[in-house]
Design a protein around this motif. Structure first.
Motif, PDB file in Angstrom:
ATOM      1  N   THR A  59     -17.144  -2.262 -22.767  1.00 57.77           N
ATOM      2  CA  THR A  59     -18.515  -2.556 -22.337  1.00 57.77           C
ATOM      3  C   THR A  59     -19.296  -1.267 -22.131  1.00 57.77           C
ATOM      4  O   THR A  59     -20.469  -1.174 -22.516  1.00 57.77           O
ATOM      5  N   ALA A  60     -18.679  -0.273 -21.541  1.00 63.01           N
ATOM      6  CA  ALA A  60     -19.350   1.008 -21.312  1.00 63.01           C
ATOM      7  C   ALA A  60     -19.814   1.630 -22.621  1.00 63.01           C
ATOM      8  O   ALA A  60     -20.955   2.105 -22.737  1.00 63.01           O
ATOM      9  N   ASN A  61     -18.934   1.607 -23.624  1.00 66.03           N
ATOM     10  CA  ASN A  61     -19.309   2.155 -24.930  1.00 66.03           C
ATOM     11  C   ASN A  61     -20.428   1.355 -25.571  1.00 66.03           C
ATOM     12  O   ASN A  61     -21.357   1.922 -26.158  1.00 66.03           O
ATOM     13  N   MET A  62     -20.357   0.034 -25.464  1.00 62.12           N
ATOM     14  CA  MET A  62     -21.399  -0.812 -26.030  1.00 62.12           C
ATOM     15  C   MET A  62     -22.756  -0.499 -25.392  1.00 62.12           C
ATOM     16  O   MET A  62     -23.754  -0.329 -26.093  1.00 62.12           O
ATOM     17  N   ILE A  63     -22.782  -0.413 -24.080  1.00 60.16           N
ATOM     18  CA  ILE A  63     -24.030  -0.132 -23.368  1.00 60.16           C
ATOM     19  C   ILE A  63     -24.582   1.227 -23.790  1.00 60.16           C
ATOM     20  O   ILE A  63     -25.777   1.369 -24.081  1.00 60.16           O
ATOM     21  N   LEU A  64     -23.730   2.220 -23.835  1.00 62.69           N
ATOM     22  CA  LEU A  64     -24.171   3.571 -24.162  1.00 62.69           C
ATOM     23  C   LEU A  64     -24.694   3.659 -25.599  1.00 62.69           C
ATOM     24  O   LEU A  64     -25.766   4.228 -25.848  1.00 62.69           O
ATOM     25  N   LEU A  65     -23.946   3.082 -26.541  1.00 65.51           N
ATOM     26  CA  LEU A  65     -24.380   3.120 -27.938  1.00 65.51           C
ATOM     27  C   LEU A  65     -25.693   2.363 -28.134  1.00 65.51           C
ATOM     28  O   LEU A  65     -26.590   2.831 -28.840  1.00 65.51           O
ATOM     29  N   ASN A  66     -25.800   1.206 -27.514  1.00 66.17           N
ATOM     30  CA  ASN A  66     -27.036   0.433 -27.623  1.00 66.17           C
ATOM     31  C   ASN A  66     -28.217   1.175 -27.006  1.00 66.17           C
ATOM     32  O   ASN A  66     -29.334   1.144 -27.534  1.00 66.17           O
ATOM     33  N   LYS A  67     -27.979   1.818 -25.875  1.00 64.26           N
ATOM     34  CA  LYS A  67     -29.060   2.526 -25.200  1.00 64.26           C
ATOM     35  C   LYS A  67     -29.590   3.656 -26.067  1.00 64.26           C
ATOM     36  O   LYS A  67     -30.811   3.835 -26.198  1.00 64.26           O
ATOM     37  N   VAL A  68     -28.719   4.417 -26.695  1.00 62.88           N
ATOM     38  CA  VAL A  68     -29.182   5.519 -27.543  1.00 62.88           C
ATOM     39  C   VAL A  68     -29.916   4.974 -28.766  1.00 62.88           C
ATOM     40  O   VAL A  68     -30.934   5.532 -29.185  1.00 62.88           O
ATOM     41  N   PHE A  69     -29.441   3.869 -29.313  1.00 63.70           N
ATOM     42  CA  PHE A  69     -30.140   3.237 -30.438  1.00 63.70           C
ATOM     43  C   PHE A  69     -31.572   2.881 -30.031  1.00 63.70           C
ATOM     44  O   PHE A  69     -32.529   3.148 -30.761  1.00 63.70           O
ATOM     45  N   VAL A  70     -31.733   2.310 -28.844  1.00 69.88           N
ATOM     46  CA  VAL A  70     -33.058   1.943 -28.333  1.00 69.88           C
ATOM     47  C   VAL A  70     -33.887   3.190 -28.032  1.00 69.88           C
ATOM     48  O   VAL A  70     -35.105   3.218 -28.267  1.00 69.88           O
ATOM     49  N   LEU A  71     -33.245   4.232 -27.532  1.00 67.05           N
ATOM     50  CA  LEU A  71     -33.968   5.477 -27.256  1.00 67.05           C
ATOM     51  C   LEU A  71     -34.568   6.076 -28.523  1.00 67.05           C
ATOM     52  O   LEU A  71     -35.671   6.632 -28.489  1.00 67.05           O
ATOM     53  N   ILE A  72     -33.857   5.953 -29.624  1.00 68.47           N
ATOM     54  CA  ILE A  72     -34.396   6.448 -30.897  1.00 68.47           C
ATOM     55  C   ILE A  72     -35.657   5.667 -31.251  1.00 68.47           C
ATOM     56  O   ILE A  72     -36.675   6.252 -31.646  1.00 68.47           O
ATOM     57  N   GLU A  73     -35.603   4.359 -31.090  1.00 70.32           N
ATOM     58  CA  GLU A  73     -36.789   3.544 -31.343  1.00 70.32           C
ATOM     59  C   GLU A  73     -37.924   3.937 -30.400  1.00 70.32           C
ATOM     60  O   GLU A  73     -39.092   4.027 -30.811  1.00 70.32           O
ATOM     61  N   SER A  74     -37.591   4.182 -29.145  1.00 63.76           N
ATOM     62  CA  SER A  74     -38.599   4.581 -28.161  1.00 63.76           C
ATOM     63  C   SER A  74     -39.270   5.887 -28.554  1.00 63.76           C
ATOM     64  O   SER A  74     -40.485   6.046 -28.380  1.00 63.76           O
ATOM     65  N   TYR A  75     -38.485   6.819 -29.073  1.00 62.10           N
ATOM     66  CA  TYR A  75     -39.046   8.100 -29.498  1.00 62.10           C
ATOM     67  C   TYR A  75     -40.177   7.863 -30.503  1.00 62.10           C
ATOM     68  O   TYR A  75     -41.266   8.435 -30.371  1.00 62.10           O
ATOM     69  N   PHE A  76     -39.934   7.015 -31.495  1.00 64.69           N
ATOM     70  CA  PHE A  76     -40.979   6.720 -32.481  1.00 64.69           C
ATOM     71  C   PHE A  76     -42.153   5.988 -31.831  1.00 64.69           C
ATOM     72  O   PHE A  76     -43.313   6.299 -32.111  1.00 64.69           O
ATOM     73  N   ASN A  77     -41.857   5.031 -30.960  1.00 65.71           N
ATOM     74  CA  ASN A  77     -42.930   4.274 -30.303  1.00 65.71           C
ATOM     75  C   ASN A  77     -43.828   5.178 -29.462  1.00 65.71           C
ATOM     76  O   ASN A  77     -45.046   5.030 -29.491  1.00 65.71           O
ATOM     77  N   TYR A  78     -43.241   6.082 -28.702  1.00 68.75           N
ATOM     78  CA  TYR A  78     -44.032   6.959 -27.838  1.00 68.75           C
ATOM     79  C   TYR A  78     -44.922   7.896 -28.649  1.00 68.75           C
ATOM     80  O   TYR A  78     -45.966   8.329 -28.181  1.00 68.75           O
ATOM     81  N   LYS A  79     -44.512   8.192 -29.864  1.00 63.51           N
ATOM     82  CA  LYS A  79     -45.316   9.032 -30.751  1.00 63.51           C
ATOM     83  C   LYS A  79     -46.251   8.187 -31.621  1.00 63.51           C
ATOM     84  O   LYS A  79     -46.924   8.718 -32.499  1.00 63.51           O
ATOM     85  N   GLN A  80     -46.278   6.888 -31.356  1.00 62.30           N
ATOM     86  CA  GLN A  80     -47.107   5.922 -32.070  1.00 62.30           C
ATOM     87  C   GLN A  80     -46.826   5.965 -33.580  1.00 62.30           C
ATOM     88  O   GLN A  80     -47.727   5.887 -34.408  1.00 62.30           O
ATOM     89  N   LEU A  81     -45.531   6.041 -33.914  1.00 60.84           N
ATOM     90  CA  LEU A  81     -45.087   6.048 -35.295  1.00 60.84           C
ATOM     91  C   LEU A  81     -44.322   4.760 -35.573  1.00 60.84           C
ATOM     92  O   LEU A  81     -43.650   4.228 -34.685  1.00 60.84           O
ATOM     93  N   TRP A  82     -44.417   4.285 -36.798  1.00 58.77           N
ATOM     94  CA  TRP A  82     -43.646   3.110 -37.188  1.00 58.77           C
ATOM     95  C   TRP A  82     -42.174   3.490 -37.223  1.00 58.77           C
ATOM     96  O   TRP A  82     -41.811   4.587 -37.653  1.00 58.77           O
ATOM     97  N   ILE A  83     -41.321   2.601 -36.767  1.00 62.38           N
ATOM     98  CA  ILE A  83     -39.882   2.871 -36.695  1.00 62.38           C
ATOM     99  C   ILE A  83     -39.284   2.700 -38.097  1.00 62.38           C
ATOM    100  O   ILE A  83     -39.368   1.614 -38.670  1.00 62.38           O
ATOM    101  N   PRO A  84     -38.677   3.758 -38.612  1.00 61.76           N
ATOM    102  CA  PRO A  84     -38.059   3.635 -39.942  1.00 61.76           C
ATOM    103  C   PRO A  84     -36.813   2.755 -39.900  1.00 61.76           C
ATOM    104  O   PRO A  84     -36.240   2.509 -38.836  1.00 61.76           O
ATOM    105  N   ALA A  85     -36.380   2.341 -41.067  1.00 56.22           N
ATOM    106  CA  ALA A  85     -35.130   1.588 -41.178  1.00 56.22           C
ATOM    107  C   ALA A  85     -33.994   2.446 -40.631  1.00 56.22           C
ATOM    108  O   ALA A  85     -34.054   3.682 -40.697  1.00 56.22           O
ATOM    109  N   PRO A  86     -32.963   1.812 -40.054  1.00 50.84           N
ATOM    110  CA  PRO A  86     -31.870   2.597 -39.451  1.00 50.84           C
ATOM    111  C   PRO A  86     -31.303   3.690 -40.349  1.00 50.84           C
ATOM    112  O   PRO A  86     -31.048   4.799 -39.883  1.00 50.84           O
ATOM    113  N   LYS A  87     -31.142   3.414 -41.637  1.00 49.27           N
ATOM    114  CA  LYS A  87     -30.545   4.424 -42.512  1.00 49.27           C
ATOM    115  C   LYS A  87     -31.477   5.608 -42.763  1.00 49.27           C
ATOM    116  O   LYS A  87     -31.035   6.633 -43.255  1.00 49.27           O
TER     117      LYS A  87
END
Length: 131
Positions: A59-87
């Motif tokens: 569970t700890a690994n799942m939470i941590l991995l998911n959080k960083v995935f969301v943080l990447i999306e947040s980085y684009f959102n805060y810069k008002q950029l469209w979020i690219p595809a994961p790859k």
């Protein structure tokens, strides 16, 4: 064969126009209060993952991995950029900001122990939120 005039489906035209309008307007600016709430949530989730690791590492690994995935999306959102595809995200991060790209790449290294990932997640949070 008769010559037929084909009509464009009006629904498709409406959708096309709405999409063009969204792209022209760009992404909305994220409010300071929403950013602060997201910062608090990110810190809280990473700290929770760190605490729960001894009793439930999966569970700890799942939470941590998911959080960083969301943080990447947040980085684009805060810069008002469209979020690219994961790859495409890491390459796009590298084009935008080599510092955050480096932290993300380090986080996802398979050789890192959980405690290293936690440290990197905290550094990613600090970098994104300027704290």
């Amino acid at each position: 064969i008769k010559n037929e005039i084909r009509h464009v489906n009006p629904s498709i035209e409406v959708l096309k126009n709405k999409t063009l309008k969204i792209l022209q307007d760009g992404k909305r600016k994220i409010s300071e209060s929403e950013i602060e709430q997201n910062y608090f949530d990110a810190k809280d989730q990473v700290e929770y993952a760190q605490v729960v690791y001894k009793s439930d590492p999966t569970t700890a690994n799942m939470i941590l991995l998911n959080k960083v995935f969301v943080l990447i999306e947040s980085y684009f959102n805060y810069k008002q950029l469209w979020i690219p595809a994961p790859k495409q995200r890491i390459a796009e991060l590298h084009n935008l900001d080599t510092n955050i790209a480096y932290l993300i790449k380090e986080f996802y290294k398979e050789t890192n122990h959980f405690s290293q990932k936690v440290d990197l997640a905290k550094r990613i949070i600090a970098y994104i939120y300027g704290k």
